[in-house]
Scaffold this motif. Structure first.
Motif, PDB file in Angstrom:
ATOM      1  N   PHE A 725       0.851  -1.193   0.000  1.00  7.37           N
ATOM      2  CA  PHE A 725       0.000   0.000   0.000  1.00  7.37           C
ATOM      3  C   PHE A 725       0.880   1.234   0.000  1.00  7.37           C
ATOM      4  CE2 PHE A 725       0.900  -0.607   4.466  1.00  7.37           C
ATOM      5  CZ  PHE A 725       0.941   0.675   5.015  1.00  7.37           C
ATOM      6  N   VAL A 726       0.272   2.396  -0.172  1.00  5.40           N
ATOM      7  CA  VAL A 726       1.003   3.670  -0.211  1.00  5.40           C
ATOM      8  C   VAL A 726       0.639   4.479   1.023  1.00  5.40           C
ATOM      9  CG1 VAL A 726       1.444   5.797  -1.483  1.00  5.40           C
ATOM     10  CG2 VAL A 726       0.992   3.676  -2.723  1.00  5.40           C
ATOM     11  N   GLY A 727       1.650   4.814   1.811  1.00  9.06           N
ATOM     12  CA  GLY A 727       1.435   5.646   2.985  1.00  9.06           C
ATOM     13  C   GLY A 727       1.809   7.090   2.710  1.00  9.06           C
ATOM     14  N   LEU A 728       1.623   7.937   3.716  1.00  6.45           N
ATOM     15  CA  LEU A 728       1.871   9.371   3.587  1.00  6.45           C
ATOM     16  C   LEU A 728       2.940   9.797   4.582  1.00  6.45           C
ATOM     17  CD1 LEU A 728       0.767  11.956   2.117  1.00  6.45           C
ATOM     18  CD2 LEU A 728      -0.661  12.307   4.139  1.00  6.45           C
ATOM     19  N   PHE A 729       3.930  10.544   4.105  1.00  7.64           N
ATOM     20  CA  PHE A 729       5.016  11.021   4.959  1.00  7.64           C
ATOM     21  C   PHE A 729       5.000  12.548   4.984  1.00  7.64           C
ATOM     22  CE2 PHE A 729       9.698  12.032   5.418  1.00  7.64           C
ATOM     23  CZ  PHE A 729       9.749  11.733   6.772  1.00  7.64           C
ATOM     24  N   ILE A 730       4.827  13.127   6.175  1.00  6.91           N
ATOM     25  CA  ILE A 730       4.812  14.579   6.355  1.00  6.91           C
ATOM     26  C   ILE A 730       6.046  14.966   7.156  1.00  6.91           C
ATOM     27  CG2 ILE A 730       3.545  16.544   7.292  1.00  6.91           C
ATOM     28  CD1 ILE A 730       0.997  14.867   6.998  1.00  6.91           C
ATOM     29  N   TYR A 731       6.865  15.799   6.566  1.00  8.08           N
ATOM     30  CA  TYR A 731       8.164  16.148   7.129  1.00  8.08           C
ATOM     31  C   TYR A 731       8.173  17.624   7.501  1.00  8.08           C
ATOM     32  CZ  TYR A 731      13.323  16.576   7.196  1.00  8.08           C
ATOM     33  OH  TYR A 731      14.630  16.805   7.544  1.00  8.08           O
ATOM     34  N   ILE A 732       8.198  17.921   8.802  1.00  7.72           N
ATOM     35  CA  ILE A 732       8.237  19.297   9.295  1.00  7.72           C
ATOM     36  C   ILE A 732       9.643  19.562   9.827  1.00  7.72           C
ATOM     37  CG2 ILE A 732       7.222  20.962  10.895  1.00  7.72           C
ATOM     38  CD1 ILE A 732       4.732  19.162  11.008  1.00  7.72           C
ATOM     39  N   LYS A 733      10.319  20.548   9.209  1.00  7.36           N
ATOM     40  CA  LYS A 733      11.726  20.789   9.543  1.00  7.36           C
ATOM     41  C   LYS A 733      11.934  22.221  10.025  1.00  7.36           C
ATOM     42  CE  LYS A 733      16.398  20.293   7.628  1.00  7.36           C
ATOM     43  NZ  LYS A 733      16.869  19.414   8.719  1.00  7.36           N
ATOM     44  N   ALA A 734      12.814  22.368  11.010  1.00  9.34           N
ATOM     45  CA  ALA A 734      13.104  23.692  11.560  1.00  9.34           C
ATOM     46  C   ALA A 734      13.813  24.556  10.525  1.00  9.34           C
ATOM     47  CB  ALA A 734      13.965  23.555  12.812  1.00  9.34           C
ATOM     48  N   THR A 735      13.090  25.521   9.990  1.00  7.63           N
ATOM     49  CA  THR A 735      13.640  26.484   9.044  1.00  7.63           C
ATOM     50  C   THR A 735      12.781  27.739   9.100  1.00  7.63           C
ATOM     51  OG1 THR A 735      14.360  26.782   6.749  1.00  7.63           O
ATOM     52  CG2 THR A 735      12.265  25.661   7.081  1.00  7.63           C
ATOM     53  N   LEU A 736      13.284  28.854   8.643  1.00 12.33           N
ATOM     54  CA  LEU A 736      12.529  30.108   8.691  1.00 12.33           C
ATOM     55  C   LEU A 736      11.801  30.337   7.374  1.00 12.33           C
ATOM     56  CD1 LEU A 736      14.896  32.633  10.520  1.00 12.33           C
ATOM     57  CD2 LEU A 736      13.141  31.143  11.469  1.00 12.33           C
TER      58      LEU A 736
END
Length: 794
Positions: A725-736
């Motif tokens: 199956f296909v999952g979802l990856f959400i990447y939140i990174k510290a940047t301005l």
């Protein structure tokens, strides 16, 4: 009768271990029961409408369009959402950023719909992310309190008396958690010096004891008996020959008889080993002539190669020990004196080596170019070799003094034994102090006053076992505390090449693929607390380990130095692979077992009785590895690690290991949400009406998040069979980015490395803490305001 026998077997530790797949099945069963009870009744409309539409239509259409090779009807969790939240490593910086992200995920966007945090079932934490994650688990499970404030009351303003706001306010004011009042900086240094002093004394006495025993053996007739018994050579003539070769004096100083005996003993051993080495060489050549098939046997060749290597090591070691008395005489003459150059040289080498070890302990590894790195490594190696040389010389002298004054050596031997084998190495290392400071800051009971004595602030958490977190009825995501088991001498190349393996500490099970898993209430004698697990996951400064299996601490010389000086935050415990776990209540990790083995670079394998656990970032600094192992459909990563050059190295390392180990691919296929938008300066490049002033002044990124696909393959094992199956990856990174509060830009102006200040800085004041917390909250809020991004989430 059967139940009593079963209970006895469990107590002794013969009830076996579990594989990763078995652990995941039991975890999921436990989580689904708790999660369904609290989620289904509160969000029926969401499940019957929005979620059902996502599974039947949105997901199905997306897979048909972008991944036609995968069955579009095989979504693994059709009944309710199943999210995993990963909080990366990075010390107090990552903890602050993670708190802001959690606040953003917990913000309710609609009265009738669940928050994103409501959908999270797994909480995977690493190092500094574990500070925030453990606080979330403990407060929600034990006290039924969300610890990070109500965002509608300004996240814990002075006008609020809500418990949630009070907890956050306390954490915010204690960012300098390592030096709380009244302890201060001197107490921190004092604890480190305690570990250094104890470790130096323990290992020096052990080495001295070994030197004493060698001198006892050297003065015996063992070698003479061996030579005479096997007719190798006439022992008397052989000794006279060696005496003729050995100098009788150096610079006018006569070599005493005991030292001559020591030299001759090891020269004799090297002679015997050289004969054995030569005999094997000629025997092998002879067999190749008269026994063709025998000589070319693969296993036979490998065995010969192994034996030759061992003999060569023993010959070198024998020659080294033979040279020790001569080196002692050259450096110290007949006795130690403060006026001797050798004493001053050893003191200087010791100070240099301690400085190098402390530098490495602080994890300050920033270099300007490769040339400096090579030169630095060379200087470090040479300095440590000199230090080791002087340690052995001192140990020889102490051993000699014990040997020559036989009436008074027993107290020293007894002291060496007590110091080395009775004392628990985990209690003496800085790990215990580190654990207590974290517990007092992030696990303070809500009813305890912020100004209460330090010993009262962590009193309740000090007794909270990790296994207790599975027993409380209050809901909180199931926490996966990521650690690393050090395996630099592993039998399996897979683990040895990575210098470790992902080691899990969780409420139900603890272990790794390398060691297998056991129930948490039986791991480490059943005494593993949440506070200890949190601190183990953050044990970054440790010998034989480094971020993603790299770094100076991997170097055997640096590892020796750090171990000898007791500079370690890791934790020794019994391996889950050891069947007779009742020994855990009898034997404690000490300076002999496993300390001496670690010092000399032995042990640290998947078969060792004791294993050493270190920072989870030494294997995966993102926390997504264990979530992917569990085939989590939606994974959110809050990445607060330092990455000043935006190489995405931690993420890249995790993606590579996930692909190799699980066959899972993480791809950022949508250009609107790929990694390029996270790069500093990408906002100016994306602007259609020219770069704004802030875009260039602060080198702003287009956005603080990226969204990708997790492509899970079909799997079929003894315990699990699941379709791709296909999952979802959400990447939140510290940047301005644009549209952040003004104080964040102001902080950047006065602190140019923000938001990538070094992890060595573990002393955050209020403004520094807030700059990272607010950044995490704002970037998460920007994600939720993006309608195209939100359409991807179930």
């Amino acid at each position: 009768m059967f139940q009593k026998v079963k209970a006895l077997i469990k107590k002794i530790g013969f009830d076996g271990t579990a594989k990763a797949d078995e652990v995941i099945v039991k975890e999921r069963r436990h989580i689904e029961e708790e999660f369904a009870d609290q989620f289904d009744s509160n969000f029926k409309d969401y499940l019957n409408n929005d979620y059902k539409t996502f599974v039947k239509k949105t997901y199905s259409e997306y897979v048909r369009k972008h991944h036609p090779e995968i069955d579009h009807g095989a979504y693994p969790h059709p009944k309710r959402p199943w999210y995993g939240l990963a909080l990366s490593g990075g010390g107090i910086r990552s903890a602050s950023f993670s708190i802001g992200v959690i606040q953003g995920l917990n913000k309710r966007l609609s009265d009738k719909k669940p928050t994103t945090m409501d959908k999270v079932t797994y909480l995977s934490t690493v190092s500094g992310g574990g500070y925030a994650g453990s606080a979330l688990s403990w407060y929600q499970k034990v006290h039924k309190t969300f610890p990070f404030g109500d965002i509608n009351t300004f996240s814990g303003s002075q006008n609020s008396r809500e418990p949630e706001d009070q907890v956050l306010s306390y954490i915010r004011q204690h960012g300098k958690y390592l030096i709380p009042k009244p302890l201060g900086f001197t107490s921190l240094i004092g604890v480190i010096l305690m570990s250094v002093l104890y470790s130096i004394v323990a290992y020096t006495l052990l080495f001295s004891l070994v030197m004493f025993l060698l001198q006892v053996i050297a003065s015996s007739e063992i070698i003479t008996s061996i030579l005479n018994a096997n007719n190798i050579v006439d022992a008397a003539n052989f000794r006279q020959s060696l005496l003729g070769m050995a100098p009788s004096a150096i610079d006018g100083t006569v070599i005493n008889g005991g030292r001559i005996d020591f030299v001759i003993f090891f020269l004799s051993i090297s002679f015997i080993l050289t004969i054995a080495f030569s005999a094997i060489v000629f025997f092998y050549g002879f067999r190749s002539f008269i026994g063709y098939y025998f000589s070319i046997s693969y296993c036979y060749r490998v065995k010969i190669q192994e034996i030759l290597g061992v003999l060569l090591k023993l010959i070198i070691a024998s020659l080294f020990f033979a040279a020790l008395p001569l080196a002692v005489l050259l450096v110290f003459r007949e006795e130690l004196s403060i006026n001797q150059p050798g004493v001053w040289g050893s003191m200087i080498s010791g100070l240099v080596s301690i400085t190098l070890a402390i530098r490495n302990f602080r994890q300050e590894a920033e270099r300007s170019d490769g040339k400096e790195r090579v030169i630095g490594k060379l200087i470090t190696a040479l300095s440590i070799l000199v230090f080791i040389f002087f340690i052995l010389l001192f140990s020889y002298l102490i051993g000699e003094m014990i040997y020559t004054s036989q009436d008074s050596f027993w107290p020293i031997l007894i002291a060496a034994f007590i110091i080395s084998i009775i004392v628990n190495i985990n209690q003496m290392s800085p790990h215990k102090m580190y654990r207590d400071r974290l517990m007092e800051t992030f696990l303070k009971a809500p009813q305890t006053s912020p100004t209460a004595p330090i010993c009262e602030r962590g009193n309740e958490a000090d007794k909270t076992l990790l296994s207790d977190m599975a027993a409380h009825g209050n809901w909180s995501p199931y926490q996966l505390i990521n650690c690393n088991v050090i395996l630099n001498n592993a039998i399996t190349p897979h683990y040895r090449g990575r210098v470790g393996d992902s080691f899990l500490l969780s409420p139900l099970f603890c272990g790794s693929a390398a060691t297998n898993y056991i129930a948490t209430d039986r791991f480490s004698g059943g005494q593993m607390t949440l506070a200890t697990a949190m601190s183990i996951s953050g044990g970054a400064a440790n010998p034989h380990s480094g971020v993603s299996g790299e770094g100076e601490s991997i170097n055997p010389f640096v590892a020796f130095l750090m171990t000898f000086l007791g500079l370690r935050l890791g934790y020794w415990t019994f391996s889950p692979a050891i069947s007779l776990r009742i020994l855990n209540s009898i034997i404690r990790p000490n300076y002999i077992v496993p300390g001496l083995g670690s010092l000399l670079n032995f042990g640290h394998s998947e078969k060792s009785m004791f294993i050493e656990l270190s920072d989870g970032g030494h294997f995966d600094n993102t926390g997504i590895y264990e979530l992917v192992r569990r085939r989590t459909p939606v994974i959110i990563l809050a990445d607060g690690s330092t990455d000043s050059n935006f190489t995405f190295d931690d993420l890249g390392s995790a993606i590579e290991r996930i692909r190799v180990d699980f066959g899972v691919s993480i791809r950022f296929l949508d250009e609107a949400f790929d990694l390029s938008g996270l790069l500093p300066g990408s906002q100016a490049s994306a602007s259609t009406r020219g770069a704004e002033i802030y875009d260039e002044k602060y080198n702003l990124s287009e956005r603080g998040y990226a969204i990708g696909d997790i492509i899970y393959p079909d799997i079929s094992t003894e315990d699990v069979t699941e379709k791709a199956f296909v999952g979802l990856f959400i990447y939140i990174k510290a940047t301005l980015t644009r549209n952040l509060p003004g104080d964040l830009y102001a902080y950047r102006a006065s602190h140019p490395s923000y938001p990538n200040e070094p992890t060595a800085d573990q002393f955050f004041d209020e403004r520094q803490f807030e700059s990272y917390r607010e950044l995490g909250y704002q970037l998460t809020s920007q994600l939720f305001k993006n309608e195209q991004a939100m359409k991807k989430l179930p």
